[in-house]
Motif scaffolding. Structure first.
Motif, PDB file in Angstrom:
ATOM      1  N   TYR A  11       0.707  -1.244  -0.197  1.00  0.00           N
ATOM      2  CA  TYR A  11       0.005   0.068  -0.024  1.00  0.00           C
ATOM      3  C   TYR A  11       0.922   1.137   0.014  1.00  0.00           C
ATOM      4  O   TYR A  11       1.980   1.037   0.401  1.00  0.00           O
ATOM      5  N   THR A  12       0.147   2.374  -0.150  1.00  0.00           N
ATOM      6  CA  THR A  12       0.863   3.730  -0.118  1.00  0.00           C
ATOM      7  C   THR A  12      -0.407   4.541   0.343  1.00  0.00           C
ATOM      8  O   THR A  12      -1.464   4.103   0.099  1.00  0.00           O
ATOM      9  N   LEU A  13       0.234   5.360   1.311  1.00  0.00           N
ATOM     10  CA  LEU A  13      -0.746   6.536   1.811  1.00  0.00           C
ATOM     11  C   LEU A  13      -0.013   7.792   1.651  1.00  0.00           C
ATOM     12  O   LEU A  13       0.984   7.867   1.761  1.00  0.00           O
ATOM     13  N   PRO A  14      -1.129   8.870   1.681  1.00  0.00           N
ATOM     14  CA  PRO A  14      -0.493  10.165   1.569  1.00  0.00           C
ATOM     15  C   PRO A  14       0.490  10.371   2.968  1.00  0.00           C
ATOM     16  O   PRO A  14       0.026   9.798   4.085  1.00  0.00           O
ATOM     17  N   LYS A  15       1.287  11.082   3.000  1.00  0.00           N
ATOM     18  CA  LYS A  15       2.245  11.603   4.099  1.00  0.00           C
ATOM     19  C   LYS A  15       1.491  12.073   5.267  1.00  0.00           C
ATOM     20  O   LYS A  15       1.621  11.991   6.807  1.00  0.00           O
ATOM     21  N   GLU A  16       0.431  12.966   4.944  1.00  0.00           N
ATOM     22  CA  GLU A  16      -0.228  13.413   5.980  1.00  0.00           C
ATOM     23  C   GLU A  16      -1.828  13.204   5.957  1.00  0.00           C
ATOM     24  O   GLU A  16      -2.252  12.936   4.618  1.00  0.00           O
ATOM     25  N   PRO A  17      -2.786  12.987   6.929  1.00  0.00           N
ATOM     26  CA  PRO A  17      -2.427  12.808   8.218  1.00  0.00           C
ATOM     27  C   PRO A  17      -1.588  11.526   8.663  1.00  0.00           C
ATOM     28  O   PRO A  17      -1.970  10.709   8.194  1.00  0.00           O
ATOM     29  N   SER A  18      -0.524  11.765   9.175  1.00  0.00           N
ATOM     30  CA  SER A  18       0.498  10.756   9.705  1.00  0.00           C
ATOM     31  C   SER A  18      -0.227   9.754  10.571  1.00  0.00           C
ATOM     32  O   SER A  18       0.141   8.604  10.596  1.00  0.00           O
ATOM     33  N   ARG A  19      -1.401  10.160  11.342  1.00  0.00           N
ATOM     34  CA  ARG A  19      -2.097   9.231  12.178  1.00  0.00           C
ATOM     35  C   ARG A  19      -2.559   8.049  11.287  1.00  0.00           C
ATOM     36  O   ARG A  19      -2.792   7.035  11.913  1.00  0.00           O
ATOM     37  N   VAL A  20      -3.041   8.296  10.092  1.00  0.00           N
ATOM     38  CA  VAL A  20      -3.617   6.968   9.474  1.00  0.00           C
ATOM     39  C   VAL A  20      -2.331   6.082   9.092  1.00  0.00           C
ATOM     40  O   VAL A  20      -2.806   5.001   9.148  1.00  0.00           O
ATOM     41  N   ARG A  21      -1.278   6.561   8.766  1.00  0.00           N
ATOM     42  CA  ARG A  21      -0.208   5.544   8.554  1.00  0.00           C
ATOM     43  C   ARG A  21       0.114   4.978   9.770  1.00  0.00           C
ATOM     44  O   ARG A  21       0.359   3.474   9.779  1.00  0.00           O
ATOM     45  N   VAL A  22      -0.132   5.548  10.742  1.00  0.00           N
ATOM     46  CA  VAL A  22       0.491   4.851  12.251  1.00  0.00           C
ATOM     47  C   VAL A  22      -0.690   3.871  12.353  1.00  0.00           C
ATOM     48  O   VAL A  22      -0.328   2.890  12.966  1.00  0.00           O
TER      49      VAL A  22
END
Length: 181
Positions: A11-22
């Motif tokens: 997967y890839t996610l936008p850098k912001e918001p970082s809470r989603v990646r975390v």
């Protein structure tokens, strides 16, 4: 020999918001998934893991990311062995942390025993700690898909915690009983 089939999520996610990646990272770690490359995570193929990865995929897509879930079969023994080694290393790290916390409980019980602090408050605190360690152990064993080497040691140390706490509890009860008579 037949090779284990694995589920992969890339997967890839936008850098912001970082809470989603975390949040995605935490869910993958909690499921027992192991990262084997840039945003490529592996889990053994089973229904529970498939459902879990679908939920994570939905979250990624809902947050403007892209996601691919695939089934993979290693083409050689070396690849299979490296994947299993990665899973066992991840679980052994967790078991290692658990073993450290068991040692902390051993030291706490020894310290309180030497000080003669066989109080209900100490007993309750140590029982809570043992319950926490037991729940943590159960979570680790649920994601120990490949039989990590530290599992028997963690099992043994957790049982030793129970035995030592039971001894502490008996002493606390005996002293409490003596005080009331």
């Amino acid at each position: 020999m037949e090779h284990q089939e694995w589920l992969t999520i890339n997967y890839t996610l936008p850098k912001e918001p970082s809470r989603v990646r975390v949040n995605v990272w935490r869910k993958l770690k909690k499921s027992g998934a192991v990262i084997l490359g840039q945003s490529v995570w592996f889990l053994p193929t089973n229904e529970e893991n498939e459902v879990n990865l679908q939920k994570i995929s939905h979250e990624i897509i809902q947050n403007n990311g892209t996601c691919y879930i695939m089934r993979m079969i290693p083409q050689d023994e070396g690849t299979s062995a490296r994947i299993i080694t990665a899973f066992n290393q991840a679980r052994d790290e967790e078991y290692g942390e658990l073993l450290e916390q068991c040692e902390e409980l051993f030291r706490e019980l020894e310290k309180e025993s030497l000080l003669g602090k066989f109080t209900f408050a100490e007993l309750e605190e140590n029982e809570d700690e043992l319950q926490k360690l037991t729940r943590w152990y159960q979570k680790i064993t649920e994601r120990d898909f490949c039989g990590a080497s530290l599992q028997p040691s963690a099992d043994e140390n957790l049982e030793l915690c129970r035995v030592r706490l039971e001894s502490f509890s008996a002493e606390a009860y005996q002293r409490s009983d003596e005080e009331t008579h």
